[in-house]
Design an enzyme around this catalytic site. Structure first.
Site, PDB file in Angstrom:
ATOM      1  N   HIS A 166       0.818  -1.215   0.000  1.00  0.00           N
ATOM      2  CA  HIS A 166       0.000   0.000   0.000  1.00  0.00           C
ATOM      3  C   HIS A 166       0.854   1.269   0.000  1.00  0.00           C
ATOM      4  O   HIS A 166       0.323   2.373  -0.121  1.00  0.00           O
ATOM      5  CB  HIS A 166      -0.993   0.011   1.166  1.00  0.00           C
ATOM      6  CG  HIS A 166      -0.412   0.289   2.513  1.00  0.00           C
ATOM      7  ND1 HIS A 166      -0.200  -0.687   3.459  1.00  0.00           N
ATOM      8  CD2 HIS A 166      -0.010   1.440   3.078  1.00  0.00           C
ATOM      9  CE1 HIS A 166       0.301  -0.137   4.554  1.00  0.00           C
ATOM     10  NE2 HIS A 166       0.427   1.149   4.339  1.00  0.00           N
ATOM     11  N   ASP A 186      -0.229  -7.573   1.562  1.00  0.00           N
ATOM     12  CA  ASP A 186       0.259  -6.200   1.607  1.00  0.00           C
ATOM     13  C   ASP A 186       1.783  -6.202   1.755  1.00  0.00           C
ATOM     14  O   ASP A 186       2.338  -5.901   2.820  1.00  0.00           O
ATOM     15  CB  ASP A 186      -0.414  -5.459   2.773  1.00  0.00           C
ATOM     16  CG  ASP A 186      -0.098  -3.971   2.775  1.00  0.00           C
ATOM     17  OD1 ASP A 186       0.409  -3.471   1.750  1.00  0.00           O
ATOM     18  OD2 ASP A 186      -0.372  -3.316   3.794  1.00  0.00           O
ATOM     19  N   SER A 214       4.185   2.440   7.899  1.00  0.00           N
ATOM     20  CA  SER A 214       3.918   1.438   6.876  1.00  0.00           C
ATOM     21  C   SER A 214       5.177   0.904   6.234  1.00  0.00           C
ATOM     22  O   SER A 214       6.082   1.659   5.874  1.00  0.00           O
ATOM     23  CB  SER A 214       3.061   2.046   5.763  1.00  0.00           C
ATOM     24  OG  SER A 214       1.785   2.338   6.216  1.00  0.00           O
ATOM     25  N   GLY A 215       5.221  -0.400   6.065  1.00  0.00           N
ATOM     26  CA  GLY A 215       6.338  -1.013   5.359  1.00  0.00           C
ATOM     27  C   GLY A 215       7.531  -1.335   6.228  1.00  0.00           C
ATOM     28  O   GLY A 215       8.409  -2.091   5.820  1.00  0.00           O
ATOM     29  N   GLY A 239       2.141   5.951   8.785  1.00  0.00           N
ATOM     30  CA  GLY A 239       3.450   6.331   8.301  1.00  0.00           C
ATOM     31  C   GLY A 239       4.531   5.331   8.584  1.00  0.00           C
ATOM     32  O   GLY A 239       5.559   5.347   7.935  1.00  0.00           O
TER      33      GLY A 239
END
Length: 519
Positions: free
Chosen positions: A334, A379, A472-473, A470
């Site tokens: 995402h 994801d 994320s990943g 934020g």
């Protein structure tokens, strides 16, 4: 968690020129509890994003402009007046039906239906509301509501509502500096201090107990004494499209309830996109960090997490990642953008000029082929760098964990950004301990949001601790190896009632190996 703060904020505040999407309720009052049970909070990974209205037990009506390509809507919350409390029903969005003629708010057709993954449990706190079957009358008294700013407070935790009147359409068009679409209604915001502002988008304008309009836009973000009326999409003009769309997805015996004149009458409550999130995004942008926040954590020792990567857009941090090969970073699907990321390795502070930093361009992205931005599964993504990193004390690879983790295992996650869920930004990389939660316990806490076997859940050691928008990943690290990828969390950062959810790396080791081998 998804963190395109800067892009979103710039889009909301600048790209529309004269017009601005709706947001705060001006000169309103707190809505009585359960007085507007049709109100819906439409949410992204960041939390509340737009308003909506429950028009069927598994359909929500909202504005088309609420769906951003890089900021997709994920779930809805129904049955609560206070978005800071963990109340209401959380239901995932299964499918989005944007009006086929929608291009932008200036052109009209600013309307969208959201099909939910399960039916809302209707009761005192959650109810559908009928749609208007005739045009609204000029001067008719209506109401609009929302969870956003007031003139006296930066944010309002409680739903607020305000009375406004329908404005003559010809008079409205005369005072607007640009041509208005043919499918709109004007109400409030003109020769009055009452109306909506940026953030109420998608919320309903309710007149006589029926939905007449949806919040669309106003003029230049001026909310207190605007020169032009607020503009709503005229729901009456879309009755046929709404009915056909719902009929396509709904059993025959429940299709006509939406348009019945015999529905139980309920209090009027339109809803809005809260500016709580918008103001937080503004704070993040002004302080130079678009993303990640670790709540309830601590400073990471310099060079102690040498695998950490910062994915940046025009110098602003957007997502996290982990270096898994000298020229490959693992992150969340995402986080994918249309352009190229700048990838920064070896950094402790994102603002300081550190000699240990290495900077690259992500020249190719490999999102998992099974990822769909309407779903939470798969994801995961790999980014190919334009050159190989030089391994140093501050830049190192991290291995990938195999096998399943047993609860309650002890792990760790890290990121840059807000450290208190209130706009207080970290100046250095933060980290926090994570306790793995059993799959069944995680699913019970998330209720309507499916937790797949390819996901792993975690909570803090105590209190409010974890990741948020934020991060994320970024990697979930267990026993020195990457075991998960930060995917999504609940409305309140680090709240164990909605555990943090990571993509389980062991489920994708074969796919990762194939991508690395072929590239």
């Amino acid at each position: 968690m998804l963190a395109l703060h800067k892009l979103l904020l710039l889009h909301l505040l600048a790209s529309l020129g004269l017009i601005a999407d709706g947001s705060k309720i001006i000169d309103g009052e707190i809505a009585p509890e359960n007085s507007m049970p049709y109100m819906v909070s439409v949410q992204t990974w960041l939390g509340h994003n737009c308003g909506g209205v429950l028009v069927h037990d598994d359909f929500v009506l909202t504005a088309a402009h609420c769906e951003e390509p890089q900021f997709p809507l994920k779930w809805v919350v129904v049955g609560t007046n206070n978005l800071k409390e963990n109340k209401g029903q959380v239901i995932q969005i299964k499918k989005k039906y944007m009006h086929p003629s929608y291009e932008n708010v200036e052109s009209g057709n600013d309307i969208m239906l959201l099909k939910l993954s399960s039916k809302v449990d209707l009761g005192n706190e959650a109810q559908t509301i009928p749609l208007a079957t005739a045009e609204a009358n000029v001067g008719q008294s209506c109401r609009v509501a929302g969870w956003g700013r007031t003139e006296s407070k930066m944010t309002s935790e409680d739903l607020r509502v305000v009375n406004i009147s329908i404005i003559d359409p010809e008079a409205c068009r005369r005072v607007w500096p640009i041509p208005l679409p043919s499918d709109v209604i004007c109400a409030g915001g003109y020769e009055t201090t009452k109306g909506f502002c940026q953030g109420d988008s998608g919320g309903p304008l309710v007149c006589g107990g029926k939905v007449v309009g949806l919040v669309s836009f106003n003029h230049e973000k001026i909310c207190k004494y605007p020169d032009q009326p607020n503009v709503y999409t005229d729901v009456f003009k879309y009755l046929a499209w709404i009915k056909v769309t719902i009929k396509h997805e709904t059993p025959r015996d429940t299709q006509d309830v939406l348009f019945s004149e015999k529905l139980q009458k309920v209090w009027i409550r339109p809803d809005t996109m809260t500016t709580i999130v918008l103001l937080l995004l503004l704070l993040l942008v002004l302080n130079g960090a678009d993303g990640s926040r670790i709540v309830g954590g601590r400073d990471a020792a310099p060079a102690s997490r040498p695998y950490m990567a910062s994915l940046q857009i025009r110098g602003q941090h957007n997502c996290g990642g982990a270096l898994v090969r000298e020229d490959f970073v693992l992150t969340a699907a995402h986080c994918q953008i249309r352009g190229q990321y700048t990838v920064v390795l070896g950094g402790d502070s994102l603002t300081a000029d550190e000699a240990t930093k290495q900077e690259f361009r992500a020249v190719r992205s490999f999102p998992h082929p099974g990822y769909n931005d309407n779903e939470n599964e798969n994801d995961i993504m790999l980014l190919k760098l334009n050159a190989r990193a030089s391994l140093t004390q501050a830049v190192q690879l991290i291995g990938l964990k195999s096998g399943r983790m047993k609860a309650p295992g002890q792990c760790l996650t890290a990121g840059w950004g807000d450290i208190a869920d209130n706009g207080t930004l970290a100046t250095r990389l933060q980290e926090v301990n994570v306790t793995i939660l059993a799959q069944r316990r995680c699913q019970r806490r998330w209720r309507g949001v499916p937790i797949a076997r390819t996901m792993v859940c975690g909570i803090g050691d105590g209190g409010i601790q974890g990741f948020c928008s934020g991060d994320s990943g970024g990697p979930l690290v267990c026993e020195g190896e990457a075991a998960g990828v930060v995917s999504f969390s609940g409305r309140q950062c680090g709240n164990p009632r909605t555990p943090d959810v990571y993509t389980r790396i062991s489920s994708f080791r074969e796919w990762i190996a194939d991508v690395l081998r072929d590239n």
